[in-house]
Scaffold this motif. Structure first.
Motif, PDB file in Angstrom:
ATOM      1  N   GLU A   1     -12.132 -17.382 -28.032  1.00 59.45           N
ATOM      2  CA  GLU A   1     -13.507 -17.262 -27.538  1.00 59.45           C
ATOM      3  C   GLU A   1     -13.942 -15.798 -27.484  1.00 59.45           C
ATOM      4  O   GLU A   1     -15.081 -15.472 -27.831  1.00 59.45           O
ATOM      5  CB  GLU A   1     -13.634 -17.893 -26.154  1.00 59.45           C
ATOM      6  CG  GLU A   1     -13.641 -19.405 -26.186  1.00 59.45           C
ATOM      7  CD  GLU A   1     -13.705 -20.015 -24.809  1.00 59.45           C
ATOM      8  OE1 GLU A   1     -14.614 -20.838 -24.593  1.00 59.45           O
ATOM      9  OE2 GLU A   1     -12.875 -19.668 -23.943  1.00 59.45           O
TER      10      GLU A   1
ATOM     11  N   CYS B   1     -22.236 -14.510 -23.973  1.00 65.07           N
ATOM     12  CA  CYS B   1     -21.877 -14.478 -22.549  1.00 65.07           C
ATOM     13  C   CYS B   1     -21.211 -15.771 -22.101  1.00 65.07           C
ATOM     14  O   CYS B   1     -20.279 -15.748 -21.293  1.00 65.07           O
ATOM     15  CB  CYS B   1     -23.117 -14.202 -21.704  1.00 65.07           C
ATOM     16  SG  CYS B   1     -23.733 -12.520 -21.851  1.00 65.07           S
ATOM     17  N   VAL B   2     -21.686 -16.888 -22.605  1.00 64.83           N
ATOM     18  CA  VAL B   2     -21.108 -18.185 -22.239  1.00 64.83           C
ATOM     19  C   VAL B   2     -19.627 -18.229 -22.616  1.00 64.83           C
ATOM     20  O   VAL B   2     -18.777 -18.636 -21.822  1.00 64.83           O
ATOM     21  CB  VAL B   2     -21.878 -19.342 -22.923  1.00 64.83           C
ATOM     22  CG1 VAL B   2     -21.198 -20.677 -22.685  1.00 64.83           C
ATOM     23  CG2 VAL B   2     -23.314 -19.371 -22.460  1.00 64.83           C
TER      24      VAL B   2
ATOM     25  N   MET C   1     -25.763 -15.918 -25.956  1.00 64.11           N
ATOM     26  CA  MET C   1     -24.829 -16.988 -26.328  1.00 64.11           C
ATOM     27  C   MET C   1     -23.390 -16.518 -26.167  1.00 64.11           C
ATOM     28  O   MET C   1     -22.521 -17.274 -25.726  1.00 64.11           O
ATOM     29  CB  MET C   1     -25.090 -17.459 -27.761  1.00 64.11           C
ATOM     30  CG  MET C   1     -26.350 -18.284 -27.906  1.00 64.11           C
ATOM     31  SD  MET C   1     -26.551 -19.017 -29.537  1.00 64.11           S
ATOM     32  CE  MET C   1     -26.990 -17.605 -30.521  1.00 64.11           C
TER      33      MET C   1
ATOM     34  N   THR D   1     -16.780 -30.091 -25.798  1.00 62.02           N
ATOM     35  CA  THR D   1     -17.790 -30.872 -25.083  1.00 62.02           C
ATOM     36  C   THR D   1     -17.460 -32.359 -25.109  1.00 62.02           C
ATOM     37  O   THR D   1     -17.519 -33.041 -24.082  1.00 62.02           O
ATOM     38  CB  THR D   1     -19.185 -30.609 -25.699  1.00 62.02           C
ATOM     39  OG1 THR D   1     -19.478 -29.213 -25.568  1.00 62.02           O
ATOM     40  CG2 THR D   1     -20.255 -31.430 -25.016  1.00 62.02           C
TER      41      THR D   1
ATOM     42  N   ASN E   1     -24.468 -27.534 -23.521  1.00 68.88           N
ATOM     43  CA  ASN E   1     -23.616 -27.154 -24.653  1.00 68.88           C
ATOM     44  C   ASN E   1     -24.256 -27.541 -25.980  1.00 68.88           C
ATOM     45  O   ASN E   1     -24.153 -26.805 -26.959  1.00 68.88           O
ATOM     46  CB  ASN E   1     -22.225 -27.782 -24.525  1.00 68.88           C
ATOM     47  CG  ASN E   1     -21.368 -27.090 -23.502  1.00 68.88           C
ATOM     48  OD1 ASN E   1     -21.764 -26.100 -22.888  1.00 68.88           O
ATOM     49  ND2 ASN E   1     -20.181 -27.609 -23.284  1.00 68.88           N
TER      50      ASN E   1
ATOM     51  N   LEU F   1     -17.083 -25.665 -29.654  1.00 66.71           N
ATOM     52  CA  LEU F   1     -17.876 -26.154 -28.530  1.00 66.71           C
ATOM     53  C   LEU F   1     -18.131 -27.648 -28.611  1.00 66.71           C
ATOM     54  O   LEU F   1     -18.069 -28.355 -27.594  1.00 66.71           O
ATOM     55  CB  LEU F   1     -19.196 -25.387 -28.463  1.00 66.71           C
ATOM     56  CG  LEU F   1     -20.024 -25.571 -27.209  1.00 66.71           C
ATOM     57  CD1 LEU F   1     -19.230 -25.209 -25.962  1.00 66.71           C
ATOM     58  CD2 LEU F   1     -21.275 -24.712 -27.294  1.00 66.71           C
TER      59      LEU F   1
ATOM     60  N   ALA G   1     -23.929 -30.078 -18.196  1.00 67.15           N
ATOM     61  CA  ALA G   1     -23.081 -29.197 -19.007  1.00 67.15           C
ATOM     62  C   ALA G   1     -23.029 -29.690 -20.459  1.00 67.15           C
ATOM     63  O   ALA G   1     -23.097 -28.892 -21.400  1.00 67.15           O
ATOM     64  CB  ALA G   1     -21.680 -29.120 -18.417  1.00 67.15           C
TER      65      ALA G   1
ATOM     66  N   SER H   1     -16.216 -18.148 -20.150  1.00 65.94           N
ATOM     67  CA  SER H   1     -15.219 -19.203 -20.313  1.00 65.94           C
ATOM     68  C   SER H   1     -13.846 -18.613 -20.620  1.00 65.94           C
ATOM     69  O   SER H   1     -12.829 -19.064 -20.093  1.00 65.94           O
ATOM     70  CB  SER H   1     -15.650 -20.158 -21.422  1.00 65.94           C
ATOM     71  OG  SER H   1     -14.670 -21.136 -21.655  1.00 65.94           O
TER      72      SER H   1
ATOM     73  N   LEU I   1     -26.663 -24.947 -26.842  1.00 66.45           N
ATOM     74  CA  LEU I   1     -25.952 -23.765 -27.338  1.00 66.45           C
ATOM     75  C   LEU I   1     -25.506 -23.969 -28.785  1.00 66.45           C
ATOM     76  O   LEU I   1     -25.594 -23.054 -29.606  1.00 66.45           O
ATOM     77  CB  LEU I   1     -24.757 -23.462 -26.437  1.00 66.45           C
ATOM     78  CG  LEU I   1     -23.948 -22.212 -26.728  1.00 66.45           C
ATOM     79  CD1 LEU I   1     -24.814 -20.967 -26.766  1.00 66.45           C
ATOM     80  CD2 LEU I   1     -22.867 -22.057 -25.667  1.00 66.45           C
TER      81      LEU I   1
END
Length: 134
Positions: free
Chosen positions: A57, A18-19, A16, A85, A110, A81, A106, A23, A113
């Motif tokens: 982030e 890594c996302v 998680m 989103t 999200n 998020l 996407a 970004s 996530l």
């Protein structure tokens, strides 16, 4: 918690994170697409907003992966998020089917996530964390 569960939870936190790190890199590199998305919201100082968001982030993702205040980080990252989103991925307004498809993927990715972040916020980071109680 069994060792395999602890390792699985750590891997989930890592993935998680890594996302958010990817970004953040895009924002800190001041990629034109990132800056234009912020300009489209009519926010002042889009470069500063991009850098601030990227740093947030990185901090949140680091907290999550290392388990330092992982519950708090999960809640804050989930709120971030959800807002991003809703603001940026309004697939229902997309001009073409291709754009709508990409934004919808996407959007729902999200949401998935956010589900993972909610899980960590509820159960904590597990024993493989620097401060598992926070």
């Amino acid at each position: 918690m069994h060792d395999s569960e602890a390792i699985g939870l750590f891997l989930a936190r890592l993935l998680m994170s890594c996302v958010f790190l990817f970004s953040a890199i895009e924002k800190l590199r001041k990629e034109e697409e990132e800056i234009q998305a912020i300009v489209g919201l009519h926010l002042p100082y889009p470069n500063f907003v991009a850098i601030l968001a990227g740093l947030c982030e990185i901090v949140g993702a680091s907290m999550l992966v290392f388990g330092v205040g992982a519950r708090l980080a999960s809640v804050l990252l989930a709120l971030f998020l959800v807002s991003v989103t809703i603001i940026f991925l309004q697939f229902w307004k997309a001009p073409t089917r291709q754009v709508r498809f990409g934004q919808a993927n996407a959007f729902f990715g999200n949401l998935g996530l956010v589900g993972g972040l909610t899980y960590v916020a509820l159960i904590g980071p597990g024993p493989l964390a620097i401060f598992p109680r926070l």
